[in-house]
Design a protein around this motif. Structure first.
Motif, PDB file in Angstrom:
ATOM      1  N   MET A  97      25.785 -36.548   6.018  1.00  0.00           N
ATOM      2  CA  MET A  97      25.879 -37.744   5.189  1.00  0.00           C
ATOM      3  C   MET A  97      26.240 -37.332   3.768  1.00  0.00           C
ATOM      4  SD  MET A  97      23.151 -40.830   4.857  1.00  0.00           S
ATOM      5  CE  MET A  97      23.330 -41.087   6.635  1.00  0.00           C
ATOM      6  N   ASN A  98      27.119 -38.080   3.145  1.00  0.00           N
ATOM      7  CA  ASN A  98      27.602 -37.757   1.809  1.00  0.00           C
ATOM      8  C   ASN A  98      27.020 -38.712   0.780  1.00  0.00           C
ATOM      9  OD1 ASN A  98      29.244 -35.697   2.878  1.00  0.00           O
ATOM     10  ND2 ASN A  98      30.915 -37.159   3.270  1.00  0.00           N
ATOM     11  N   ALA A  99      26.862 -38.227  -0.446  1.00  0.00           N
ATOM     12  CA  ALA A  99      26.341 -39.031  -1.550  1.00  0.00           C
ATOM     13  C   ALA A  99      26.961 -38.518  -2.844  1.00  0.00           C
ATOM     14  CB  ALA A  99      24.820 -38.957  -1.612  1.00  0.00           C
ATOM     15  N   ARG A 100      26.816 -39.315  -3.887  1.00  0.00           N
ATOM     16  CA  ARG A 100      27.321 -38.957  -5.209  1.00  0.00           C
ATOM     17  C   ARG A 100      26.168 -38.978  -6.201  1.00  0.00           C
ATOM     18  NH1 ARG A 100      32.759 -39.188  -6.068  1.00  0.00           N
ATOM     19  NH2 ARG A 100      32.440 -39.733  -8.252  1.00  0.00           N
ATOM     20  N   PRO A 101      26.193 -38.105  -7.209  1.00  0.00           N
ATOM     21  CA  PRO A 101      25.094 -38.068  -8.191  1.00  0.00           C
ATOM     22  C   PRO A 101      24.938 -39.400  -8.916  1.00  0.00           C
ATOM     23  CG  PRO A 101      26.485 -36.119  -8.385  1.00  0.00           C
ATOM     24  CD  PRO A 101      27.206 -37.053  -7.471  1.00  0.00           C
ATOM     25  N   GLY A 102      23.676 -39.825  -9.040  1.00  0.00           N
ATOM     26  CA  GLY A 102      23.377 -41.043  -9.780  1.00  0.00           C
ATOM     27  C   GLY A 102      23.631 -42.334  -9.039  1.00  0.00           C
ATOM     28  N   LYS A 149      24.842 -34.265   1.668  1.00  0.00           N
ATOM     29  CA  LYS A 149      25.730 -33.447   0.850  1.00  0.00           C
ATOM     30  C   LYS A 149      26.119 -34.245  -0.388  1.00  0.00           C
ATOM     31  CE  LYS A 149      29.989 -30.739   0.935  1.00  0.00           C
ATOM     32  NZ  LYS A 149      31.175 -30.346   1.740  1.00  0.00           N
ATOM     33  N   VAL A 150      25.669 -33.758  -1.540  1.00  0.00           N
ATOM     34  CA  VAL A 150      25.949 -34.433  -2.814  1.00  0.00           C
ATOM     35  C   VAL A 150      27.181 -33.798  -3.439  1.00  0.00           C
ATOM     36  CG1 VAL A 150      25.026 -35.076  -5.071  1.00  0.00           C
ATOM     37  CG2 VAL A 150      23.487 -34.894  -3.093  1.00  0.00           C
ATOM     38  N   LYS A 190      18.536 -57.454  12.008  1.00  0.00           N
ATOM     39  CA  LYS A 190      17.195 -57.144  12.520  1.00  0.00           C
ATOM     40  C   LYS A 190      16.241 -56.893  11.364  1.00  0.00           C
ATOM     41  CE  LYS A 190      19.372 -54.883  16.455  1.00  0.00           C
ATOM     42  NZ  LYS A 190      20.758 -55.050  15.951  1.00  0.00           N
ATOM     43  N   ASP A 191      14.989 -57.211  11.612  1.00  0.00           N
ATOM     44  CA  ASP A 191      13.930 -56.926  10.650  1.00  0.00           C
ATOM     45  C   ASP A 191      13.726 -55.412  10.632  1.00  0.00           C
ATOM     46  OD1 ASP A 191      11.781 -56.937   8.954  1.00  0.00           O
ATOM     47  OD2 ASP A 191      10.350 -57.705  10.437  1.00  0.00           O
ATOM     48  N   SER A 192      14.043 -54.781   9.513  1.00  0.00           N
ATOM     49  CA  SER A 192      14.036 -53.322   9.474  1.00  0.00           C
ATOM     50  C   SER A 192      13.471 -52.820   8.148  1.00  0.00           C
ATOM     51  CB  SER A 192      15.447 -52.770   9.664  1.00  0.00           C
ATOM     52  OG  SER A 192      16.289 -53.212   8.611  1.00  0.00           O
ATOM     53  N   MET A 193      13.070 -51.558   8.165  1.00  0.00           N
ATOM     54  CA  MET A 193      12.657 -50.854   6.948  1.00  0.00           C
ATOM     55  C   MET A 193      13.745 -49.819   6.660  1.00  0.00           C
ATOM     56  SD  MET A 193      10.378 -50.737   4.578  1.00  0.00           S
ATOM     57  CE  MET A 193       8.881 -51.459   5.282  1.00  0.00           C
ATOM     58  N   SER A 194      14.413 -49.982   5.517  1.00  0.00           N
ATOM     59  CA  SER A 194      15.558 -49.133   5.184  1.00  0.00           C
ATOM     60  C   SER A 194      15.157 -48.057   4.180  1.00  0.00           C
ATOM     61  CB  SER A 194      16.697 -49.971   4.604  1.00  0.00           C
ATOM     62  OG  SER A 194      17.118 -50.957   5.534  1.00  0.00           O
ATOM     63  N   ILE A 195      15.898 -46.942   4.239  1.00  0.00           N
ATOM     64  CA  ILE A 195      15.708 -45.830   3.304  1.00  0.00           C
ATOM     65  C   ILE A 195      16.986 -45.677   2.483  1.00  0.00           C
ATOM     66  CG2 ILE A 195      15.255 -43.368   3.048  1.00  0.00           C
ATOM     67  CD1 ILE A 195      13.760 -43.366   5.611  1.00  0.00           C
ATOM     68  N   TYR A 196      16.818 -45.576   1.160  1.00  0.00           N
ATOM     69  CA  TYR A 196      17.929 -45.329   0.240  1.00  0.00           C
ATOM     70  C   TYR A 196      17.658 -44.035  -0.530  1.00  0.00           C
ATOM     71  CZ  TYR A 196      19.496 -50.128   1.052  1.00  0.00           C
ATOM     72  OH  TYR A 196      19.942 -51.291   1.632  1.00  0.00           O
ATOM     73  N   TYR A 197      18.720 -43.289  -0.742  1.00  0.00           N
ATOM     74  CA  TYR A 197      18.619 -42.011  -1.441  1.00  0.00           C
ATOM     75  C   TYR A 197      19.470 -42.059  -2.705  1.00  0.00           C
ATOM     76  CZ  TYR A 197      19.667 -37.092  -2.535  1.00  0.00           C
ATOM     77  OH  TYR A 197      19.852 -35.896  -3.171  1.00  0.00           O
ATOM     78  N   THR A 198      18.912 -41.541  -3.808  1.00  0.00           N
ATOM     79  CA  THR A 198      19.637 -41.461  -5.082  1.00  0.00           C
ATOM     80  C   THR A 198      19.502 -40.055  -5.627  1.00  0.00           C
ATOM     81  OG1 THR A 198      19.142 -43.792  -5.556  1.00  0.00           O
ATOM     82  CG2 THR A 198      19.895 -42.431  -7.402  1.00  0.00           C
ATOM     83  N   LEU A 224      23.667 -29.403  -1.165  1.00  0.00           N
ATOM     84  CA  LEU A 224      22.987 -29.918   0.019  1.00  0.00           C
ATOM     85  C   LEU A 224      21.538 -30.248  -0.298  1.00  0.00           C
ATOM     86  CD1 LEU A 224      23.150 -30.512   3.067  1.00  0.00           C
ATOM     87  CD2 LEU A 224      22.398 -28.137   3.464  1.00  0.00           C
ATOM     88  N   ASP A 225      21.111 -31.445   0.116  1.00  0.00           N
ATOM     89  CA  ASP A 225      19.733 -31.888  -0.071  1.00  0.00           C
ATOM     90  C   ASP A 225      19.196 -32.382   1.275  1.00  0.00           C
ATOM     91  OD1 ASP A 225      17.371 -32.384  -1.302  1.00  0.00           O
ATOM     92  OD2 ASP A 225      18.084 -34.025  -2.578  1.00  0.00           O
ATOM     93  N   THR A 226      17.900 -32.203   1.483  1.00  0.00           N
ATOM     94  CA  THR A 226      17.273 -32.628   2.741  1.00  0.00           C
ATOM     95  C   THR A 226      15.982 -33.372   2.461  1.00  0.00           C
ATOM     96  OG1 THR A 226      16.065 -30.526   2.944  1.00  0.00           O
ATOM     97  CG2 THR A 226      18.243 -30.656   3.986  1.00  0.00           C
ATOM     98  N   LEU A 227      15.606 -34.201   3.420  1.00  0.00           N
ATOM     99  CA  LEU A 227      14.323 -34.898   3.363  1.00  0.00           C
ATOM    100  C   LEU A 227      13.877 -35.200   4.785  1.00  0.00           C
ATOM    101  CD1 LEU A 227      14.577 -38.326   3.853  1.00  0.00           C
ATOM    102  CD2 LEU A 227      16.049 -37.963   1.865  1.00  0.00           C
ATOM    103  N   SER A 228      12.580 -35.305   4.974  1.00  0.00           N
ATOM    104  CA  SER A 228      12.012 -35.560   6.304  1.00  0.00           C
ATOM    105  C   SER A 228      11.036 -36.721   6.217  1.00  0.00           C
ATOM    106  CB  SER A 228      11.278 -34.324   6.838  1.00  0.00           C
ATOM    107  OG  SER A 228      12.183 -33.238   6.995  1.00  0.00           O
ATOM    108  N   VAL A 229      11.058 -37.578   7.253  1.00  0.00           N
ATOM    109  CA  VAL A 229      10.166 -38.730   7.344  1.00  0.00           C
ATOM    110  C   VAL A 229       9.601 -38.814   8.758  1.00  0.00           C
ATOM    111  CG1 VAL A 229      11.380 -40.040   5.552  1.00  0.00           C
ATOM    112  CG2 VAL A 229      12.091 -40.250   7.953  1.00  0.00           C
ATOM    113  N   ALA A 230       8.492 -39.545   8.860  1.00  0.00           N
ATOM    114  CA  ALA A 230       7.903 -39.851  10.156  1.00  0.00           C
ATOM    115  C   ALA A 230       7.906 -41.366  10.303  1.00  0.00           C
ATOM    116  CB  ALA A 230       6.487 -39.293  10.244  1.00  0.00           C
ATOM    117  N   VAL A 231       8.565 -41.877  11.342  1.00  0.00           N
ATOM    118  CA  VAL A 231       8.749 -43.310  11.544  1.00  0.00           C
ATOM    119  C   VAL A 231       7.880 -43.762  12.714  1.00  0.00           C
ATOM    120  CG1 VAL A 231      10.399 -45.150  11.997  1.00  0.00           C
ATOM    121  CG2 VAL A 231      11.109 -43.133  10.675  1.00  0.00           C
TER     122      VAL A 231
END
Length: 210
Positions: free
Chosen positions: A1-6, A110-111, A72-80, A88-95
């Protein structure tokens, strides 16, 4: 997954739904296990179209069950990502889903390295030639300092070449009249003593009375 700073980037939404019950859905709960080192995450509950499922590594799995286009009724995750972070940045969650099952997920992001603006280097301007308007402006700026220096030099030269003059003679008292000397001046006399009254005469002795 790709992202941009800020910039905020949508990672995934988690829900538990039932295709055989008209796509009825229930938002999952998310617990952060390992936070990202180069940014932050945000959880938001929202109705969103989720066209697939995820495996444990965050990869998308396409599922065709008739609920692909249903919100659908969902819980979303956003990354900044931070403005100064790239790589490269990583994160882990338990759903935890509505059926009680808990599944761990790890996202690899990947930022992109954004080119940062730099302040222009300060360069020394070349000396202006004669007739250049810039020379006139520089001369105008230097004129006050030159005038001040010229005035100071003029005052110093004036004092250096000045000839000292003699002091004026003291004022002389006017001459006295001819035939008079200091001894001729009248000598002040002390005031005359006041006249005192004579003492009273003694009274005659008293005479015996008959």
């Amino acid at each position: 997954m790709n992202a941009r700073p800020g910039q905020r980037t949508f990672l995934q939404g988690f829900t538990h739904y039932f295709p055989d019950q008209g796509c009825r859905s229930q938002a999952a709960s998310i617990e952060l296990v390992a936070p990202p080192r180069g940014g932050r995450i945000e959880q938001r509950r929202e109705f969103k179209v989720l066209s697939g499922k995820l495996d444990q590594t965050g990869g998308s799995i396409d599922v065709v069950d008739g609920c692909e286009a249903v919100k659908k009724d969902s819980m979303s995750i956003y990354y900044t990502a931070r403005p100064d972070f790239s790589g490269l940045d990583t994160l882990s969650v338990a759903v935890t889903f509505g059926d009680g099952s808990t599944v761990p997920y790890t996202f690899r992001i990947k930022v992109a390295d954004v080119e940062r603006r730099q302040a222009p280097a300060v360069t020394r301007a070349p000396a202006p030639r004669d007739g250049d308007p810039g020379r006139a402006a520089q001369t105008a700026r230097e004129a006050p300092a030159e005038r001040a220096a010229s005035t100071g030099d003029f005052l110093r030269d004036t004092v250096r070449h000045a000839t000292p003059t003699s002091r004026p003679a003291a004022a002389i008292a006017p001459p006295k009249a001819a035939g008079t000397t200091e001894t001729d001046a009248p000598i002040p006399q002390p005031p005359a003593p006041r006249a005192m009254m004579p003492p009273p005469s003694p009274r005659p002795p008293a005479m015996p009375q008959l």
